[in-house]
Design an enzyme around this catalytic site. Structure first.
Site, PDB file in Angstrom:
ATOM      1  N   HIS A  29      50.267  27.527  13.067  1.00 50.98           N
ATOM      2  CA  HIS A  29      49.670  28.799  13.534  1.00 50.98           C
ATOM      3  C   HIS A  29      50.256  29.971  12.745  1.00 50.98           C
ATOM      4  O   HIS A  29      49.530  30.903  12.374  1.00 50.98           O
ATOM      5  CB  HIS A  29      49.947  29.009  15.023  1.00 50.98           C
ATOM      6  CG  HIS A  29      48.977  28.332  15.949  1.00 50.98           C
ATOM      7  ND1 HIS A  29      47.611  28.531  15.893  1.00 50.98           N
ATOM      8  CD2 HIS A  29      49.171  27.460  16.978  1.00 50.98           C
ATOM      9  CE1 HIS A  29      47.014  27.823  16.846  1.00 50.98           C
ATOM     10  NE2 HIS A  29      47.939  27.157  17.516  1.00 50.98           N
ATOM     11  N   HIS A  75      52.748  21.968  14.935  1.00 47.11           N
ATOM     12  CA  HIS A  75      51.501  22.631  15.336  1.00 47.11           C
ATOM     13  C   HIS A  75      51.699  24.152  15.390  1.00 47.11           C
ATOM     14  O   HIS A  75      50.874  24.916  14.867  1.00 47.11           O
ATOM     15  CB  HIS A  75      51.082  22.077  16.714  1.00 47.11           C
ATOM     16  CG  HIS A  75      49.869  22.696  17.318  1.00 47.11           C
ATOM     17  ND1 HIS A  75      48.671  22.034  17.464  1.00 47.11           N
ATOM     18  CD2 HIS A  75      49.664  23.933  17.857  1.00 47.11           C
ATOM     19  CE1 HIS A  75      47.790  22.829  18.041  1.00 47.11           C
ATOM     20  NE2 HIS A  75      48.366  24.000  18.301  1.00 47.11           N
ATOM     21  N   GLU A  76      52.804  24.581  16.004  1.00 49.76           N
ATOM     22  CA  GLU A  76      53.043  26.033  16.146  1.00 49.76           C
ATOM     23  C   GLU A  76      53.359  26.678  14.799  1.00 49.76           C
ATOM     24  O   GLU A  76      52.938  27.812  14.525  1.00 49.76           O
ATOM     25  CB  GLU A  76      54.175  26.303  17.146  1.00 49.76           C
ATOM     26  CG  GLU A  76      53.982  25.729  18.544  1.00 49.76           C
ATOM     27  CD  GLU A  76      52.653  26.076  19.179  1.00 49.76           C
ATOM     28  OE1 GLU A  76      52.063  27.111  18.835  1.00 49.76           O
ATOM     29  OE2 GLU A  76      52.185  25.288  20.019  1.00 49.76           O
ATOM     30  N   GLN A 126      48.735  33.549  18.185  1.00 46.64           N
ATOM     31  CA  GLN A 126      47.709  33.320  19.211  1.00 46.64           C
ATOM     32  C   GLN A 126      47.568  34.487  20.179  1.00 46.64           C
ATOM     33  O   GLN A 126      46.601  34.554  20.923  1.00 46.64           O
ATOM     34  CB  GLN A 126      48.030  32.039  19.992  1.00 46.64           C
ATOM     35  CG  GLN A 126      47.933  30.776  19.143  1.00 46.64           C
ATOM     36  CD  GLN A 126      48.399  29.557  19.903  1.00 46.64           C
ATOM     37  OE1 GLN A 126      49.593  29.298  19.974  1.00 46.64           O
ATOM     38  NE2 GLN A 126      47.479  28.822  20.491  1.00 46.64           N
ATOM     39  N   GLY A 166      53.346  24.944  24.115  1.00 46.58           N
ATOM     40  CA  GLY A 166      53.806  25.798  23.021  1.00 46.58           C
ATOM     41  C   GLY A 166      52.894  27.003  22.875  1.00 46.58           C
ATOM     42  O   GLY A 166      51.792  27.038  23.436  1.00 46.58           O
ATOM     43  N   CYS A 210      44.948  22.604  21.790  1.00 42.71           N
ATOM     44  CA  CYS A 210      45.356  23.962  21.392  1.00 42.71           C
ATOM     45  C   CYS A 210      44.817  24.942  22.417  1.00 42.71           C
ATOM     46  O   CYS A 210      43.630  24.873  22.770  1.00 42.71           O
ATOM     47  CB  CYS A 210      44.806  24.283  19.995  1.00 42.71           C
ATOM     48  SG  CYS A 210      45.286  25.916  19.393  1.00 42.71           S
ATOM     49  N   LEU A 211      45.669  25.843  22.864  1.00 40.84           N
ATOM     50  CA  LEU A 211      45.225  26.838  23.846  1.00 40.84           C
ATOM     51  C   LEU A 211      44.158  27.756  23.260  1.00 40.84           C
ATOM     52  O   LEU A 211      43.388  28.355  24.003  1.00 40.84           O
ATOM     53  CB  LEU A 211      46.423  27.665  24.340  1.00 40.84           C
ATOM     54  CG  LEU A 211      47.504  26.873  25.088  1.00 40.84           C
ATOM     55  CD1 LEU A 211      48.688  27.771  25.412  1.00 40.84           C
ATOM     56  CD2 LEU A 211      46.944  26.218  26.347  1.00 40.84           C
TER      57      LEU A 211
HETATM   58  O1  K1U Z   1      49.673  26.067  20.276  1.00 37.69           O
HETATM   59  C1  K1U Z   1      49.035  25.822  21.281  1.00 37.69           C
HETATM   60  O2  K1U Z   1      47.875  26.126  21.342  1.00 37.69           O
HETATM   61  C2  K1U Z   1      49.677  25.080  22.426  1.00 37.69           C
HETATM   62  C3  K1U Z   1      49.361  23.603  22.427  1.00 37.69           C
HETATM   63  C4  K1U Z   1      50.520  22.884  21.786  1.00 37.69           C
HETATM   64  C5  K1U Z   1      50.332  21.429  21.430  1.00 37.69           C
HETATM   65  C6  K1U Z   1      49.789  20.510  22.286  1.00 37.69           C
HETATM   66  C7  K1U Z   1      49.669  19.188  21.911  1.00 37.69           C
HETATM   67  C8  K1U Z   1      50.105  18.774  20.671  1.00 37.69           C
HETATM   68  C9  K1U Z   1      50.625  19.704  19.818  1.00 37.69           C
HETATM   69  C10 K1U Z   1      50.751  21.024  20.195  1.00 37.69           C
HETATM   70  C11 K1U Z   1      49.145  23.153  23.852  1.00 37.69           C
HETATM   71  O3  K1U Z   1      49.995  23.305  24.663  1.00 37.69           O
HETATM   72  S1  K1U Z   1      47.642  22.430  24.236  1.00 37.69           S
HETATM   73  C12 K1U Z   1      47.708  22.037  25.950  1.00 37.69           C
HETATM   74  C13 K1U Z   1      48.673  20.981  26.346  1.00 37.69           C
HETATM   75  O4  K1U Z   1      49.482  21.263  27.191  1.00 37.69           O
HETATM   76  C14 K1U Z   1      48.716  19.624  25.774  1.00 37.69           C
HETATM   77  C15 K1U Z   1      47.646  19.048  25.137  1.00 37.69           C
HETATM   78  C16 K1U Z   1      47.739  17.767  24.601  1.00 37.69           C
HETATM   79  C17 K1U Z   1      48.900  17.053  24.716  1.00 37.69           C
HETATM   80  C18 K1U Z   1      49.995  17.617  25.358  1.00 37.69           C
HETATM   81  C19 K1U Z   1      49.878  18.887  25.908  1.00 37.69           C
HETATM   82 ZN    ZN Z   2      47.551  25.795  18.996  1.00 38.93          ZN
END
Ligand code: K1U
Ligand code: ZN
Length: 169
Positions: A138, A134-135, A51, A46, A92-93
């Site tokens: 943000h 989560h998004e 971001q 996401g 989170c990225l």
């Molecule tokens: O918003 C962001 O920073 C993106 C984030 C989204 C997210 C991941 C996990 C749970 C809720 C929201 C990411 O993509 S983090 C990287 C990722 O691919 C990931 C990390 C943990 C679990 C699954 C994916």
């Molecule tokens: Zn995030």
């Protein structure tokens, strides 16, 4: 299409509250394409406009294994949340390398505009539901580490600042 630079915690711009997208026009369609490319390149599931330092209510998501089912939500609003909640591991990225548990609704219904400007209603559960919540945080200027204890959050802040200083050298 272009890769967009990400903001990293504790950048204060991550706490900006996003404004509604005024119109789904060419500018927004280009932003959506660039955000999708940026999300795929960063291997995220996401990305919120916040971001990439754009403070408008726009998120992109793809939780599919093949990475071929993008979801675009413009001006999203939560219209229903389940009574049940669950602790989910999140990343989170904007906070690379940090993963921790956050309590989220098991299922949500969200209404939004799509990239075609048409209204849509999406019912989500599982990882898609967690990612939408989560998004949408943000867009409110909230980063997932704010759900953690002040002690953990401060440790993460110091770790991020150290990594950013070392990267700048
Ligand atoms: O918003 C962001 O920073 C993106 C984030 C989204 C997210 C991941 C996990 C749970 C809720 C929201 C990411 O993509 S983090 C990287 C990722 O691919 C990931 C990390 C943990 C679990 C699954 C994916
Ligand atoms: Zn995030």
């Amino acid at each position: 299409m272009a890769l967009l630079p990400l903001l990293f915690f504790p950048d204060p711009r991550l706490h900006t509250v996003a404004k509604p997208v005024p119109a789904v026009d060419g500018r927004i369609q280009t932003l959506v394409a660039d955000m999708l490319q940026t999300m795929y390149e960063a291997k995220g599931i996401g990305l919120a406009a916040t971001q990439v330092d754009v403070h408008e209510r726009l998120i992109v998501i793809d939780v599919s294994e093949q990475r071929d089912q993008p979801v675009v939500l413009i001006n999203p609003q939560l219209v229903w949340t389940s009574a049940e909640t669950h602790l989910n591991e999140e990343g989170c990225l904007s906070v690379p390398g940090i993963y921790d548990g956050v309590e989220r609704f098991d299922a949500v219904t969200v209404s939004a505009l799509g990239v075609d400007g048409k209204s849509r209603v999406l019912q989500a559960e599982g990882l898609l539901s967690v990612c939408i919540q989560h998004e949408m945080d943000h867009l409110k200027g909230k980063v997932f580490v704010e759900y953690l204890s002040p002690l953990k959050r401060n440790r993460i802040k110091k770790k991020m600042l150290k990594a950013q200083r070392e990267e700048a050298r």
